[in-house]
Design a protein around this motif. Structure first.
Motif, short mmCIF file in Angstrom:
data_model
loop_
_atom_site.label_atom_id
_atom_site.label_comp_id
_atom_site.label_asym_id
_atom_site.label_seq_id
_atom_site.Cartn_x
_atom_site.Cartn_y
_atom_site.Cartn_z
N UNK A 103 0.83 -1.21 0.00
CA UNK A 103 0.00 0.00 0.00
C UNK A 103 0.86 1.26 0.00
N UNK A 104 0.61 2.12 -0.98
CA UNK A 104 1.30 3.40 -1.12
C UNK A 104 0.28 4.51 -0.97
N UNK A 105 0.65 5.54 -0.24
CA UNK A 105 -0.21 6.70 -0.05
C UNK A 105 0.19 7.75 -1.09
N UNK A 106 -0.78 8.26 -1.83
CA UNK A 106 -0.56 9.36 -2.77
C UNK A 106 -1.00 10.63 -2.05
N UNK A 107 -0.02 11.45 -1.67
CA UNK A 107 -0.26 12.60 -0.80
C UNK A 107 0.08 13.89 -1.54
N UNK A 117 4.06 7.88 -0.65
CA UNK A 117 4.49 7.58 0.72
C UNK A 117 4.32 6.09 0.98
N UNK A 118 5.44 5.43 1.22
CA UNK A 118 5.46 4.03 1.61
C UNK A 118 6.08 3.92 2.99
N UNK A 119 6.32 2.72 3.46
CA UNK A 119 6.90 2.56 4.80
C UNK A 119 8.24 3.29 4.96
N UNK A 120 9.07 3.24 3.94
CA UNK A 120 10.39 3.89 4.03
C UNK A 120 10.25 5.40 4.21
N UNK A 121 9.32 6.02 3.49
CA UNK A 121 9.12 7.46 3.60
C UNK A 121 8.58 7.83 4.99
N UNK A 122 7.72 6.99 5.56
CA UNK A 122 7.22 7.25 6.91
C UNK A 122 8.38 7.17 7.90
N UNK A 123 9.23 6.15 7.75
CA UNK A 123 10.39 6.02 8.65
C UNK A 123 11.33 7.20 8.50
N UNK A 125 10.70 10.33 7.29
CA UNK A 125 10.11 11.61 7.69
C UNK A 125 9.82 11.71 9.17
N UNK A 126 9.37 10.61 9.79
CA UNK A 126 8.87 10.68 11.16
C UNK A 126 9.62 9.79 12.15
N UNK A 127 10.51 8.94 11.66
CA UNK A 127 11.30 8.10 12.55
C UNK A 127 10.52 7.00 13.24
N UNK A 128 9.38 6.62 12.67
CA UNK A 128 8.55 5.56 13.23
C UNK A 128 8.08 4.63 12.12
N UNK A 129 7.62 3.46 12.51
CA UNK A 129 6.99 2.54 11.56
C UNK A 129 5.58 3.05 11.27
N UNK A 130 5.03 2.72 10.11
CA UNK A 130 3.68 3.19 9.79
C UNK A 130 2.64 2.90 10.87
N UNK A 131 2.68 1.70 11.48
CA UNK A 131 1.67 1.37 12.50
C UNK A 131 1.85 2.21 13.77
N UNK A 132 3.03 2.84 13.95
CA UNK A 132 3.28 3.69 15.11
C UNK A 132 2.91 5.14 14.82
N UNK A 133 2.59 5.45 13.59
CA UNK A 133 2.36 6.83 13.19
C UNK A 133 1.28 7.54 14.02
N UNK A 134 0.13 6.93 14.29
CA UNK A 134 -0.87 7.65 15.10
C UNK A 134 -0.35 8.03 16.47
N UNK A 135 0.40 7.15 17.11
CA UNK A 135 0.94 7.42 18.44
C UNK A 135 1.95 8.55 18.37
#
Length: 170
Positions: A103-107, A117-123, A125-135
């Motif tokens: 799953x890729x996010x088109x933002x 935005x894929x898992x690598x971009x989340x890591x 940009x934010x230093x977390x795994x995608x599932x940790x993003x809300x926290x």
């Protein structure tokens, strides 16, 4: 429509918020989305656009008590369950938690430019795994919606998604 033409997806699910009835998040957290005001012109479009999307052959997720987020998360769950590559087009950073190998996010980032935005971009940009993003957003005091797929939205989406997929195969 430009995004549809550029990506040529096998099928499309469009999720819509329903403003007529409170969703489960508002019932659980009354301050959720508090203070939002919508112009009358926008409200008129919210009634017409799902009809247009359906006429285009897209599956439409809209029901009292649900948000667009519920239907997007359900679409991703269905796609990943089937091993499909899924694109989620949204200007809501909450969707970053859905990023995965499938799953890729088109933002949208600026006029006509779309970031993938894929898992690598989340890591990165934010230093977390995608599932940790809300926290991580909560700890940064940024309001957000946590995606939680309710059985009703997933069941309704599965039926609409399967109907749309069958229609697009014809």
């Amino acid at each position: 429509m430009r995004l549809y033409e550029a990506e040529r997806p096998r099928s499309v699910v469009v999720g819509w918020d329903t403003l007529e009835a409170p969703n489960w998040r508002i019932l659980q957290f009354p301050a959720y989305q508090g203070g939002r005001h919508f112009d009358d012109e926008l409200l008129e479009q919210l009634d017409v656009l799902p009809v247009f999307a359906h006429a285009c052959g897209f599956a439409v997720g809209k029901a009292p008590g649900y948000e667009a987020d519920d239907f997007l998360a359900a679409a991703v769950a269905v796609g990943e369950e089937r091993g499909w590559t899924t694109l989620v087009a949204s200007g809501d950073r909450d969707t970053f938690q859905l990023a995965s190998e499938l799953t890729t996010i088109l933002y949208p980032v600026k006029a006509g430019e779309i970031a993938r935005i894929g898992p690598e971009q989340v890591r990165e940009r934010y230093g977390v795994e995608p599932h940790q993003f809300p926290t991580s957003l909560r700890s940064a005091a940024i309001p957000l919606t946590k995606f939680q797929v309710r059985q009703g939205s997933e069941r309704r989406l599965r039926q609409n998604y399967c109907d749309a997929t069958q229609t697009s195969k014809r």
